[in-house]
Enzyme design. Structure first.
Site, PDB file in Angstrom:
ATOM      1  N   CYS A 124     -27.229  -9.678 -16.968  1.00 29.23           N
ATOM      2  CA  CYS A 124     -26.880  -9.018 -18.563  1.00 29.23           C
ATOM      3  C   CYS A 124     -27.646  -9.717 -19.791  1.00 29.23           C
ATOM      4  O   CYS A 124     -28.007 -10.559 -18.896  1.00 29.23           O
ATOM      5  CB  CYS A 124     -25.331 -10.152 -17.858  1.00 29.23           C
ATOM      6  SG  CYS A 124     -24.911 -10.215 -20.122  1.00 29.23           S
ATOM      7  N   GLY A 169       1.256  -1.134   0.021  1.00 29.90           N
ATOM      8  CA  GLY A 169       0.490   0.019   0.104  1.00 29.90           C
ATOM      9  C   GLY A 169       1.008   0.870  -0.227  1.00 29.90           C
ATOM     10  O   GLY A 169       0.774   2.375  -0.276  1.00 29.90           O
ATOM     11  N   CYS A 171     -25.323 -13.212 -21.579  1.00 30.36           N
ATOM     12  CA  CYS A 171     -25.908 -14.120 -20.379  1.00 30.36           C
ATOM     13  C   CYS A 171     -26.293 -13.891 -19.749  1.00 30.36           C
ATOM     14  O   CYS A 171     -26.063 -15.647 -19.089  1.00 30.36           O
ATOM     15  CB  CYS A 171     -24.371 -14.516 -20.866  1.00 30.36           C
ATOM     16  SG  CYS A 171     -23.763 -13.189 -19.316  1.00 30.36           S
ATOM     17  N   CYS A 203     -22.283  -7.646 -19.537  1.00 31.67           N
ATOM     18  CA  CYS A 203     -21.277  -8.224 -18.567  1.00 31.67           C
ATOM     19  C   CYS A 203     -20.005  -6.741 -19.245  1.00 31.67           C
ATOM     20  O   CYS A 203     -19.719  -7.047 -20.313  1.00 31.67           O
ATOM     21  CB  CYS A 203     -20.612  -9.057 -18.958  1.00 31.67           C
ATOM     22  SG  CYS A 203     -21.436 -10.132 -18.154  1.00 31.67           S
ATOM     23  N   CYS A 252     -18.620 -12.598 -20.212  1.00 29.25           N
ATOM     24  CA  CYS A 252     -20.107 -12.937 -20.600  1.00 29.25           C
ATOM     25  C   CYS A 252     -19.852 -14.097 -22.035  1.00 29.25           C
ATOM     26  O   CYS A 252     -20.710 -14.914 -22.385  1.00 29.25           O
ATOM     27  CB  CYS A 252     -19.480 -11.557 -21.725  1.00 29.25           C
ATOM     28  SG  CYS A 252     -22.115 -11.539 -21.653  1.00 29.25           S
TER      29      CYS A 252
END
Lengths: 257, 291, 363
Positions: free
Chosen positions: B240, B31, B243, B265, B271
């Site tokens: 979606c 970080g 899909c 997606c 997808c």
């Protein structure tokens, strides 16, 4: 006062000196501040009182001397330690509230910042505490989401005080806390500060050129001139029976309160 | 076919070594933003130069590279970066998340869980999570040094006071191992939980701002929030349309002049994989031919 | 129908072809040559060299041609090429006092050894479009350059201007080490020398209008050739690598003094590759404004005094890249904002607090 003398000082300063090149900012300053005690520092502009306050509060490094807080050597502390102390145990009230507030952050956010800085993570509790503190400094609860830029000077100053005191500090530095305000507003603010200081048992160091402020707030007084403390003692004693010629001049040149 | 005029993966070996050192430092201090001497790349600053340099420093000839932008392999900038490495490193490329050993991304983390054998490289425009609260680098570095993050929470507090919600939808700040507050790059906050204890090594490169930072595998990553306003990984409330997936991040597409919408997606590989496996969404049947 | 996702590869190829056609322009006209650009658009070429920070006139001309005359794009090409070049070391500081000047003026002294040379300047031309240029015209013969001492040297001899002592510290390199603040003056000058001319011009202008005022006089402005030398430790001597054309500006600024130190003028400095006196003058003003701390002046909050502000924003390649990146797809972040704003609005409407007043701008 005798009770206070028995306990250990909260804040001890010895032989403090700050120079600007060849010029003296302040020199030879020594004093003890006991828990619950308010110390006033008076003098005209250029007397070194602001330099002294800057050194005491850690905003500038003195060239010589020692400062102890609660038995710890402040000047030897690491920066993280000093910063942590500055946002928990200490507080600093600036003369100009714009220096001590975030003007683009709401009143609630201003008061809440110190709580969050020390780990406050409950929005509801932070907001409740902020509301409570706005009340204590006589700001209406429905102003909590307003920005301080929309506040009057007196309100801004009270908000700054709330923001500083919310974490329950033990030592508060104040730099001309009533400077720049109308006389009527000043009186109300002084009353408020006095009430808070007494109720919370705060120790405070108040720098001002205004003898009325110290008369009302300070237990003890130091008079500065040319970077040196020329007279010190109990406030009433110094103001009613000044020994040094300069103090006499200072006292006689203002209306008594 | 590599471009013979340049070294493998474009950068010279000294530069790569310098970048790897920065990466190692970043891995050692999760970080923490490590300054590095970002080179001027043959693509504009702000277009992935940080990610490209990190990728270049990590690539080996045996790697299989996937590049996505907004979750898709075929957005123009993803194509451009993928071609750059095909040209300068001649590495194998793929569009399948599971086949990739190194994935460079802008703004998304793939839906398919990553593995210990993968490296994710994020393109980062503004690495400093405190930047829009405190513009000064000199001051923000001090705030990180001292874990002085009160101001960050003031921002979240103000959001809730004003909107009733934390109004940060992407680039949602995270706390790494309870020490550094970090920008996860402008991924939607939907993707934030994928950072937490991920088995894959996550590397972040900011070219213009000259910073690299990292999350080693299994690092604890917590999205900042309040106890009574907990973090939410939200997405559009739809499935979606191609899909039928209900748990993937969606792009909204305007499909006609009347403002008709469809949701698909954003992760195109995810997808396509689902459709190949027989999943069909609301509008899925009529779109086979446009792939 | 939904086709947006695929097609990126083909789109890029088509865009590149189109660009190549546009670059060539009308095929019935002759293609412009590199030497024509370098010779007849010399100041454009010089700017690309200066901000690309690579002294190669032919390459700069080629970059301008490839960039279709977009100078920032050309600078970008030069920078991207420059970064791949090996570095052998650094030169000995160039001796601008030994410059073979084609132009040299001082605004502080009417005359000085060497005299004033106007040189090839636009200064006293009337800005009238010269339609005669449409036809070929004869040009006057060139004049030989001369060397002459620095004007500020005369002030220095009497102690009237702060000393500028030689400093053998090896300067940092912005392109090899990340910029860390505060930066020293050498690093600041390095950044300013390759900074965007327009940005530096505006900053310098702002100091003249009072935002960080420094009361600058142009002590001397000179343009000419200097020899670049490099020390070769193995040989124990320095060898000349070649000549470069430079523009140098030294400003004489408001004086400082105290009880212990008598008053002295202070310096601002600008040095730019090629011929660009606008940039050199502007650079020296900004350099001087940035020196407030070491000279014990007050920070007035002026942008030109703010080192972090100036150094972080003066590079046009960084700026243009980041500025233009917002035209890249941002479907995902935009979608996440859209989702959030819809949710906040839906909740507000549900609660019946459906006042649609403008939300306050975010802090």
């Amino acid at each position: 006062m005798t009770d206070l003398q028995m306990t250990r000082p909260l804040f001890s300063v010895r032989d403090l000196e700050k120079r600007y090149g060849a010029r003296i900012g302040c020199t030879g300053v020594s004093f003890d501040l006991y828990p619950g005690e308010v110390m006033g520092i008076v003098g005209e502009s250029g007397s070194g009182k602001s330099t002294l306050l800057g050194c005491l509060a850690g905003h500038m490094a003195p060239d010589a001397g020692t400062i102890a807080y609660d038995g710890r050597d402040v000047l030897a502390m690491s920066e993280p330690e000093r910063r942590r102390m500055a946002r928990t145990d200490w507080a600093f009230v600036h003369q100009n509230p714009r220096d001590g507030l975030r003007l683009s952050v709401s009143a609630g956010g201003n008061v809440g910042e110190r709580l969050m800085a020390v780990g406050g993570r409950n929005y509801g509790k932070i907001r409740d505490t902020a509301t409570d503190w706005l009340g204590r400094v006589e700001i209406a609860a429905d102003r909590i989401d307003d920005r301080p830029s929309a506040f009057s000077g007196g309100m801004q100053q009270r908000l700054q005080i709330a923001r500083n005191l919310v974490t329950g500090p033990r030592l508060v530095f104040m730099d001309e806390p009533t400077g720049g305000l109308d006389v009527s507003v000043q009186a109300r603010l002084l009353d408020l500060i006095r009430g808070l200081v007494r109720r919370m048992g705060l120790s405070a160091i108040v720098v001002t050129h205004d003898l009325a402020v110290v008369r009302l707030l300070a237990d003890r007084l130091m008079v500065m001139k040319g970077g040196r403390v020329i007279e010190a003692g109990l406030t009433d004693q110094v103001l009613d029976d000044p020994q040094h010629a300069y103090t006499q001049l200072l006292v006689s040149s203002v209306l008594q309160v | 076919m590599t471009d013979q005029a340049y070294n493998f993966a474009y950068l010279d070996e000294d530069t790569k070594r310098m970048i790897r050192r920065a990466i190692l430092k970043g891995v050692a201090i999760p970080g923490y933003q490590v300054p590095f001497a970002s080179r001027e790349m043959p693509m504009p600053y702000g277009w992935g130069t940080g990610g490209v340099q990190v990728t270049a420093a990590c690539l080996t000839p045996e790697d299989t590279l996937k590049v996505i932008d907004q979750g898709a392999d075929d957005t123009t900038n993803a194509v451009s970066i993928r071609r750059f490495f095909q040209r300068t490193a001649d590495v194998a490329v793929t569009e399948h998340t599971r086949d990739a050993t190194l994935i460079q991304t802008r703004h998304r983390i793939p839906e398919e869980p990553l593995t210990e054998d993968q490296i994710m490289v994020f393109q980062v425009p503004i690495p400093e999570p405190l930047r829009f609260l405190e513009p000064r680098e000199t001051e923000t570095r001090k705030m990180h040094e001292l874990s002085d993050y009160g101001l960050m929470h003031v921002k979240l507090y103000e959001d809730i006071a004003k909107n009733g919600h934390i109004a940060t939808a992407y680039d949602y700040p995270v706390m790494v191992e309870e020490h550094y507050v970090m920008s996860p790059s402008p991924i939607p906050r939907f993707d934030n939980p994928k950072l937490d204890r991920s088995p894959a090594l996550m590397l972040f490169g900011a070219g213009r701002e000259q910073r690299i930072y990292a999350l080693p595998p299994y690092t604890k990553v917590r999205s900042l929030d309040f106890e009574d306003h907990p973090f939410e990984a939200s997405k559009a409330d739809h499935a979606c349309d191609l899909c039928g997936a209900e748990d993937s991040y969606l792009d909204e597409v305007i499909v006609d002049d009347a403002g008709g919408r469809m949701f698909v997606c954003s992760d195109t590989d995810h997808c396509a994989g689902r459709r190949a496996a027989g999943h069909v969404g609301r509008l899925g049947a009529g779109t086979e031919d446009v792939k | 129908m939904y086709v947006a996702v695929k097609g990126g590869e083909r789109a890029i190829d088509a865009a590149h072809d189109w660009l190549a056609r546009e670059r060539r322009g009308a095929p019935e006209l002759a293609e412009i040559g590199n030497d024509q650009i370098a010779g007849q658009l010399k100041l454009a070429t010089d700017r690309v060299m200066a901000e690309g920070s690579l002294y190669d006139r032919d390459l700069a001309a080629l970059a301008i041609r490839q960039a279709r005359g977009d100078l920032i794009e050309a600078i970008f090409l030069i920078r991207a090429y420059r970064t791949t070049l090996p570095r052998f070391g650094h030169s000995v500081p160039v001796e601008t006092a030994a410059m073979a000047c084609i132009r040299r003026i001082s605004a502080t002294f009417k005359d000085a050894p060497g005299g004033q040379i106007l040189g090839p300047t636009f200064d006293y031309t009337h800005r009238l479009i010269d339609f005669a240029l449409l036809a070929e015209g004869a040009v006057p013969p060139p004049r030989d350059p001369e060397t002459m001492p620095h004007v500020t040297g005369f002030l220095g001899r009497d102690g009237l201007i702060e000393a500028a002592d030689p400093d053998d510290t090896e300067p940092g390199d912005l392109t090899r080490t990340p910029l860390s603040l505060p930066a020293d003056r050498a690093l600041r000058l390095q950044a300013l020398a390759r900074a965007d001319e327009g940005f530096i011009l505006s900053l310098a202008y702002s100091t003249q209008r009072g935002y960080g005022r420094t009361h600058a006089f142009v002590g001397e402005l000179r343009i000419g050739l200097v020899t670049v030398e490099m020390e070769i430790p193995e040989l124990g001597l320095s060898i000349a690598l070649g000549e470069v054309e430079l523009t140098e500006c030294e400003t004489v600024n408001q004086f400082l003094g105290s009880k212990t130190e008598p008053a002295q003028f202070t310096r601002g400095y600008g040095l730019v590759l090629g011929q660009s006196e606008r940039k050199a003058i502007a650079m020296s003003l900004v350099d001087r404004a940035l020196r407030w701390k070491e000279l014990g002046e007050d920070f007035t909050g002026a942008p030109a005094q703010d080192e972090e502000f100036v150094l972080s924003h003066c590079d046009n390649i960084q700026a243009t890249g980041f500025l233009e990146h917002i035209k890249l797809p941002h479907y995902v972040d935009f979608q996440s904002e859209l989702e959030l704003i819809r949710r906040i609005r839906a909740e507000a409407l549900k609660q019946g607090t459906a006042d649609t007043t403008e939300p306050e701008d975010r802090a």
